[in-house]
Structures are given as structure tokens and as C-alpha cells.
Design a protein around this motif. Structure first.
Motif, PDB file in Angstrom:
ATOM      1  N   LEU A 168      10.037  85.777 -73.855  1.00 21.90           N
ATOM      2  CA  LEU A 168      11.469  86.023 -74.009  1.00 21.90           C
ATOM      3  C   LEU A 168      12.207  85.747 -72.705  1.00 21.90           C
ATOM      4  N   HIS A 169      11.608  86.117 -71.591  1.00 28.45           N
ATOM      5  CA  HIS A 169      12.207  85.854 -70.273  1.00 28.45           C
ATOM      6  C   HIS A 169      12.377  84.357 -70.052  1.00 28.45           C
ATOM      7  N   LEU A 170      11.371  83.569 -70.430  1.00 29.07           N
ATOM      8  CA  LEU A 170      11.491  82.119 -70.272  1.00 29.07           C
ATOM      9  C   LEU A 170      12.614  81.559 -71.148  1.00 29.07           C
ATOM     10  N   CYS A 171      12.792  82.132 -72.338  1.00 32.99           N
ATOM     11  CA  CYS A 171      13.856  81.659 -73.230  1.00 32.99           C
ATOM     12  C   CYS A 171      15.243  81.934 -72.654  1.00 32.99           C
ATOM     13  N   LEU A 172      15.358  82.922 -71.784  1.00 31.37           N
ATOM     14  CA  LEU A 172      16.657  83.344 -71.276  1.00 31.37           C
ATOM     15  C   LEU A 172      16.928  82.852 -69.858  1.00 31.37           C
ATOM     16  N   THR A 173      16.035  82.052 -69.301  1.00 23.90           N
ATOM     17  CA  THR A 173      16.206  81.564 -67.933  1.00 23.90           C
ATOM     18  C   THR A 173      16.075  80.048 -67.904  1.00 23.90           C
ATOM     19  N   ARG A 174      16.397  79.483 -66.768  1.00 19.97           N
ATOM     20  CA  ARG A 174      16.273  78.042 -66.585  1.00 19.97           C
ATOM     21  C   ARG A 174      15.348  77.750 -65.417  1.00 19.97           C
ATOM     22  N   ALA A 175      14.735  76.583 -65.460  1.00 20.63           N
ATOM     23  CA  ALA A 175      13.855  76.136 -64.380  1.00 20.63           C
ATOM     24  C   ALA A 175      13.777  74.620 -64.450  1.00 20.63           C
ATOM     25  N   ALA A 176      13.264  74.007 -63.390  1.00 18.01           N
ATOM     26  CA  ALA A 176      13.047  72.567 -63.398  1.00 18.01           C
ATOM     27  C   ALA A 176      12.132  72.208 -64.564  1.00 18.01           C
ATOM     28  N   ALA A 177      12.382  71.045 -65.182  1.00 20.92           N
ATOM     29  CA  ALA A 177      11.702  70.669 -66.422  1.00 20.92           C
ATOM     30  C   ALA A 177      10.187  70.693 -66.272  1.00 20.92           C
ATOM     31  N   GLN A 178       9.675  70.142 -65.177  1.00 17.06           N
ATOM     32  CA  GLN A 178       8.224  70.106 -65.020  1.00 17.06           C
ATOM     33  C   GLN A 178       7.641  71.503 -64.788  1.00 17.06           C
ATOM     34  N   TRP A 179       8.408  72.341 -64.088  1.00 15.55           N
ATOM     35  CA  TRP A 179       7.945  73.712 -63.859  1.00 15.55           C
ATOM     36  C   TRP A 179       7.960  74.503 -65.160  1.00 15.55           C
ATOM     37  N   ARG A 180       8.976  74.282 -66.011  1.00  9.34           N
ATOM     38  CA  ARG A 180       9.041  74.976 -67.285  1.00  9.34           C
ATOM     39  C   ARG A 180       7.893  74.560 -68.191  1.00  9.34           C
ATOM     40  N   LEU A 181       7.505  73.289 -68.144  1.00  7.27           N
ATOM     41  CA  LEU A 181       6.343  72.835 -68.910  1.00  7.27           C
ATOM     42  C   LEU A 181       5.094  73.589 -68.484  1.00  7.27           C
ATOM     43  N   LEU A 182       4.877  73.728 -67.199  1.00  8.29           N
ATOM     44  CA  LEU A 182       3.700  74.443 -66.708  1.00  8.29           C
ATOM     45  C   LEU A 182       3.753  75.918 -67.093  1.00  8.29           C
ATOM     46  N   LEU A 211      13.803  73.788 -78.455  1.00  8.66           N
ATOM     47  CA  LEU A 211      14.923  73.330 -79.270  1.00  8.66           C
ATOM     48  C   LEU A 211      16.247  73.552 -78.543  1.00  8.66           C
ATOM     49  N   ALA A 212      16.383  74.695 -77.877  1.00  8.62           N
ATOM     50  CA  ALA A 212      17.619  74.971 -77.142  1.00  8.62           C
ATOM     51  C   ALA A 212      17.851  73.929 -76.062  1.00  8.62           C
ATOM     52  N   ARG A 213      16.794  73.507 -75.400  1.00 12.29           N
ATOM     53  CA  ARG A 213      16.949  72.468 -74.374  1.00 12.29           C
ATOM     54  C   ARG A 213      17.173  71.095 -74.999  1.00 12.29           C
ATOM     55  N   GLY A 218      22.872  68.226 -71.350  1.00 11.50           N
ATOM     56  CA  GLY A 218      22.581  68.237 -69.924  1.00 11.50           C
ATOM     57  C   GLY A 218      21.159  68.634 -69.577  1.00 11.50           C
ATOM     58  N   ARG A 219      20.360  69.055 -70.574  1.00 12.25           N
ATOM     59  CA  ARG A 219      19.011  69.548 -70.283  1.00 12.25           C
ATOM     60  C   ARG A 219      17.917  68.630 -70.840  1.00 12.25           C
ATOM     61  N   ARG A 220      18.283  67.505 -71.428  1.00 11.82           N
ATOM     62  CA  ARG A 220      17.291  66.583 -71.978  1.00 11.82           C
ATOM     63  C   ARG A 220      16.721  65.727 -70.855  1.00 11.82           C
ATOM     64  N   THR A 221      15.402  65.757 -70.720  1.00  6.52           N
ATOM     65  CA  THR A 221      14.715  64.955 -69.720  1.00  6.52           C
ATOM     66  C   THR A 221      13.451  64.377 -70.335  1.00  6.52           C
ATOM     67  N   PRO A 222      12.848  63.361 -69.705  1.00  5.42           N
ATOM     68  CA  PRO A 222      11.559  62.854 -70.220  1.00  5.42           C
ATOM     69  C   PRO A 222      10.481  63.928 -70.284  1.00  5.42           C
TER      70      PRO A 222
END
Length: 552
Positions: A168-182, A211-213, A218-222
Motif C-alpha cells: 500500500l505504501h508503494l501505491c501511495l508514493t513515487r520513485a524512479a522507474a527502475q527503483w520501483r521495479l526493484l 495501472l496508475a502509472r 508523465g509517468r510512462r517510461t520503457p
């Protein structure tokens, strides 16, 4: 100064979790050498199952995949995953075994789950305020959650609700795309190595975040495309490592399929054995009943959260529709197609046979209430902080945490009784001198007939594990019925014809196997006798009489 306050808050949140466990269970469950509290029978068969799975797994050589556990079950064996022995910890402590011997790690696990629940709740509420009072009081409410405490009382692996708070914390926060994947891959991997019911819940949160990203330009990345196979792939990897795929059939279990252990719509408000204030409500008759109560304090938080939101709406709630859709979808999975209200069931529609077979793997669907519960509680706390201000919200939350604790006195007392301090190591139930001599003379112990919790399974399996004998006396989360039937037919034929397996002692559980043993035995060589209430066939026993053992 701010860092010091933060560390103090984290310590306070963890201390609340520790205190809750100490009050419920006592600290005597913590020493790894103390196994008596698990094996005396006061907690039911599940803790015995966990201990058996770990004990056999710890002694066996590493296999590939590493979760395989061949000596626990013999032909019925699968893996440490299906003994609910928390593969994540089983791997770690097995690797450490040359350095330190751990007889049980569930006491430490239970305390760690409650402490991490408090710490993750502290972090979660920190998204709304830095004020320490609402964060600590809110953490107490997350810890004093019957849906978690009930699981830690007997189904230990399922007590890892901190995974849901982390998701739930991850769903409510932001991080760099590669870090969020990890982050997601690591969390999903951990869930897959803890319990199979927690995995789809964490994956549901991940799907909402992905899905939210994906819908936010502005949050779509490879990296987002790469995450689509890699994050769930981490869960598949964890299942494979834990030995999930060692089982070929029987995923539906033996205690009713999907739709028969569903969430009753009144269950969150039904105190059962937990609440001391509200009256009991009618409900269905299945094994999950009584573990979904919210608690009076949490109910009041949810009500005040609605009031606070009406007073000063939280602006970003509308943008979180993927999260709302995910938790409501899991709630619908909990309710199932057979809707229960006060124990009265209405089947809305019938599932196709193929869909029913797949859904049966998640037969205990009531558990899928948990993601919605924690999401709603977090939203209510956020709304209170915004609507009333952090200081006033903190005072109210602290009062409601006391209300929650007072309401749950019945549940705490109920859990405390079976955990009363006792012997550090439980004595074996099979005390006749025959058994110790037989353990030295035979290399495996069979139970005939065997199956899921077959007659005498517990005393036979604990004895076998204690003496290092492989056995097919098992209790596992899932067993393949076809393999059970084939094994029982083969053993019955061997007993009838006298073609006994070399080095095998047979414990007989019914009249059919006893009659077969009488028919196939050689009275001049074999011993058929009853010890501690269990009929035993000991092939070749009279070839070399055991000194000091009286036959009868």
C-alpha cells in the motif's frame, strides 16, 4: 532533531507490536530451542505441521529447486512450501545450520510480524503528517488488528500483514522507474516465499500501481513495459524456488472449494470471540469464521474518517481509482459468487467448471478482505489528519486505540490460554520402550492408510521426525488425492502379500490394514502388536530380538 524524533517514533511503533505479542503469547515462545508450545497440542495441528516440515527440510540435503522436502511424505512429499514452514526463513536458517541450530523460528517470526506491522504503519501514516502522535496512535490501531492477530495465533505465515502495508505504501508514493521495479519485484518475491495467499494480494496492489502509472502520461517510461513481465515473474520464481510446482494435483484442497469459505457481509462487524462490546452476529459455518472482525476502535476510526472527509475532502483520493478498483476487486473475490449475509447464502451464478477448478486453489477466500481493510483504515486516518488537524486527530486516534485494545480483551484472553508457559520441549506421545528400539532398527516409518491428517498421523510423524526417520504420515496444505490413493493401494497390497519394504516399520490406522497385516505376516519372523494404542507391524522383528522389549 527531526531524525531523532523519527527514530523514536519507529521504536515506539515496533514496541507496540512487541508488547501486543508479549501480552498475547508471552516471551517464552521466542527462544529457538523451545518447541514445547508448538507440539503439546494446545494450538491444534497446524504448528505441528510447520515444525515437521522445517525439521525434515533442515536435515535433508539441498535439492533443486531448493524447497523440495522428500523425507516428509515419501511418495506424498512435495516441498517446504506446502508445510507452510515459511520458505523464506527455512532457506535462511538451513543455510545457517552449520553455524547455528534453530529448532523453531516461529516465535521470532510472530514478534517480527507485529513489530514490522507497527513500523510500516508508522511510515504509511507519515505520508500524511510528520506529527508523532497520530503516527504512533495509528500504528497501534494497525497492530491491534484482529485480522492479523488471529493469524499469528495459529496460522503464523499468514500473519505477515506488513507485506500488505508495504505494498500500500508503494501505491501511495513515487520513485524512479527502475527503483520501483526493484521494489515491487522484491516485495512480490518475498510474498511468494512466505505464503501463497499473500502473493495475489501483493500482486493486486502492484497491478493497481502499474495501472496508475500507465494511465498517467508523465509517468510512462520503457521501464514500465519491462516491469509488466518482471514483477510477476519474481513471484513465479519464488514459487518455483519454494517448491510450489512440485505438486501436480490436489490444489483445491480437502475442506471445500471456492465459494464455501467466503466472507460473510456481516463478518467485519461480528466480534465472535474477539470483541467484548458488540453482540455476536449470525454467520456461516466454515473454518474462516471469526477472523474478520474490525474491532470497535477501528470501526469508529472509519466512521470519523467519513465525517472528516465530508468536512474537508482529501483531493487525491479521486485520482487513486486503480487502487480502489484493486481492493474492491479483492473484496469481491472474498465475497465470491455465493453471497453470504448472516449465514444465509445466495448463489448469484455458477462458475464454469474450469474457472471453479482454478478458483478452488484460493478456497479460503474470506482472507481477501484484508487489503480493503488496511486501505480503508489508512484512508480514514489520512482524512482525520486533514479534517481535524494532526494534533487533534492524534488525540482522537490515541483514545480509539485504547478503545480497540479494551474491546479485544476477549480475543487476547482466548489466545493467551493455549500459549501458557510449559515445558521447553514436549515429551513424545509414544513412550513405550518398543518405539525407541524400533527407531534404531528401521529406516522409515509408514502409516497405513495415510492421507491428509490420517489417524495417528501426528504422534507417528513427530516420533519419526525426532528420530530422523522418513515417513508418509503427513499434514500438508495440499495433497494430490491420486497419489494418496495409489500409495494406499500399493501398501495394502504389500501388507496382504507379505512383500514388506526392507527397513520399513508400519503403523496401522484401520481394521482393513490390520487385517491385511495379519494375513501377510510371518508369525515366526514378524511382530504384530499394539503399543501406546497404535497397532504396529514390525517385519523381521523376531529375527534379532530386541533386548528389553516386551512383545504382546
Amino acid at each position: 532533531m527531526r531524525r531523532a524524533w523519527n527514530l523514536a517514533g519507529v521504536a515506539a511503533a515496533a514496541a507496540i507490536g512487541f508488547a501486543a505479542m508479549a501480552v498475547m503469547f508471552g516471551t517464552h515462545i521466542l527462544p529457538p530451542s523451545h518447541t514445547g508450545w508448538m507440539l503439546t497440542g494446545t494450538l491444534g495441528p497446524d504448528p505441528v505441521q510447520y515444525w515437521l516440515g522445517w525439521t525434515y527440510f533442515a536435515r535433508s540435503p539441498w535439492a533443486w529447486p531448493p524447497g523440495l522436502n522428500p523425507d516428509y511424505g515419501l511418495e506424498l512429499s512435495s516441498s517446504v512450501f506446502y508445510s507452510d514452514s515459511i520458505p523464506l526463513l527455512a532457506f535462511a536458517f538451513k543455510a545457517l545450520r552449520p553455524v547455528v541450530e534453530v529448532a523453531q523460528y516461529w516465535g521470532m517470526w510472530n514478534f517480527a510480524c507485529a513489530m514490522l506491522q507497527g513500523v510500516l504503519a508508522w511510515r504509511l501514516i507519515g505520508l500524511a503528517t510528520a506529527h508523532p502522535l497520530p503516527r504512533v496512535a495509528g500504528a497501534a490501531l494497525f497492530v491491534l488488528s484482529p485480522i492479523m492477530l488471529a493469524r499469528l495465533g495459529w496460522h503464523f505465515a499468514l500473519g505477515a500483514h506488513f507485506l500488505l502495508l508495504a505494498a500500500l505504501h508503494l501505491c501511495l508514493t513515487r520513485a524512479a522507474a527502475q527503483w520501483r521495479l526493484l521494489q515491487w519485484a522484491g516485495l512480490i518475491l518475498a510474498a511468494s516465499l512466505i505464503h501463497s495467499y499473500l502473493l495475489p494480494m501483493v500482486a493486486g496492489f502492484w497491478a493497481a500501481d502499474w495501472l496508475a502509472r500507465a494511465v498517467a502520461p508523465g509517468r510512462r517510461t520503457p521501464w514500465l513495459a519491462a516491469e509488466l513481465p518482471l514483477a510477476p515473474g519474481a513471484g513465479v520464481l519464488g514459487l518455483w524456488l519454494g517448491g510450489f510446482f512440485a505438486l501436480r494435483g490436489g490444489f483445491g484442497g480437502t475442506w471445500g472449494g471456492y465459494g464455501h469459505m467466503q466472507l460473510d457481509l456481516l463478518a467485519p462487524f461480528d466480534p465472535g470471540g474477539w470483541g467484548m462490546v458488540l453482540p455476536d452476529l449470525p454467520g456461516p459455518d466454515h473454518l474462516e469464521v471469526g477472523d474478520s472482525y474490525l474491532g470497535l476502535g477501528v470501526m469508529l476510526v472509519l466512521a470519523l474518517g467519513l465525517v472528516a472527509h465530508a468536512r474537508r475532502p482529501v483531493p487525491w483520493l479521486r485520482a487513486r481509482w486503480p487502487l480502489l478498483a484493486a481492493v474492491l476487486g479483492m473484496w469481491a473475490l472474498a465475497v465470491t459468487h455465493r453471497v453470504s449475509v448472516g449465514g444465509h447464502v445466495v448463489e448469484l451464478f455458477a462458475l464454469p467448471a474450469g474457472a471453479q477448478a482454478v478458483a478452488d486453489a484460493l478456497r479460503a477466500s474470506e482472507r481477501f478482505l484484508w487489503p480493503l481493510t488496511y486501505t480503508a483504515l489508512a484512508a480514514a486516518v489520512f482524512a482525520m489528519i486533514r479534517g481535524f488537524g494532526p494534533a487533534r486527530a492524534g488525540v482522537v486516534l490515541a483514545v480509539l486505540a485504547v478503545v480497540q485494545a479494551a474491546d479485544l480483551r476477549g480475543g487476547f484472553a482466548f489466545q493467551e490460554r493455549p500459549y501458557a508457559p510449559g515445558a521447553a520441549v514436549a515429551p513424545l506421545r509414544l513412550q513405550d520402550p518398543f518405539w525407541a528400539e524400533a527407531a534404531a532398527r528401521y529406516s522409515r516409518l509408514r502409516l497405513a492408510p495415510t492421507g491428509m491428517q490420517a489417524r495417528h498421523w501426528e504422534e507417528v510423524a513427530v516420533f519419526a521426525a525426532t528420530h530422523g526417520l522418513p515417513t508418509d504420515a503427513v499434514y500438508l496444505a495440499r495433497l494430490d488425492p491420486a497419489r494418496i490413493a495409489a500409495l494406499n493401494a500399493e501398501v495394502l497390497d504389500r501388507l496382504t502379500t507379505g512383500r514388506h519394504e526392507p527397513g520399513t516399520l508400519y503403523a496401522l490406522g484401520d481394521e482393513a490394514t490390520l487385517a491385511a497385516a495379519r494375513q501377510g505376516m510371518d508369525p515366526a519372523r514378524d511382530l504384530l502388536a499394539r503399543f501406546d494404542g497404535i497397532w504396529v507391524l514390525a517385519p523381521g522383528w523376531r529375527d534379532a530380538p530386541a533386548p528389553g522389549v516386551v512383545t504382546r
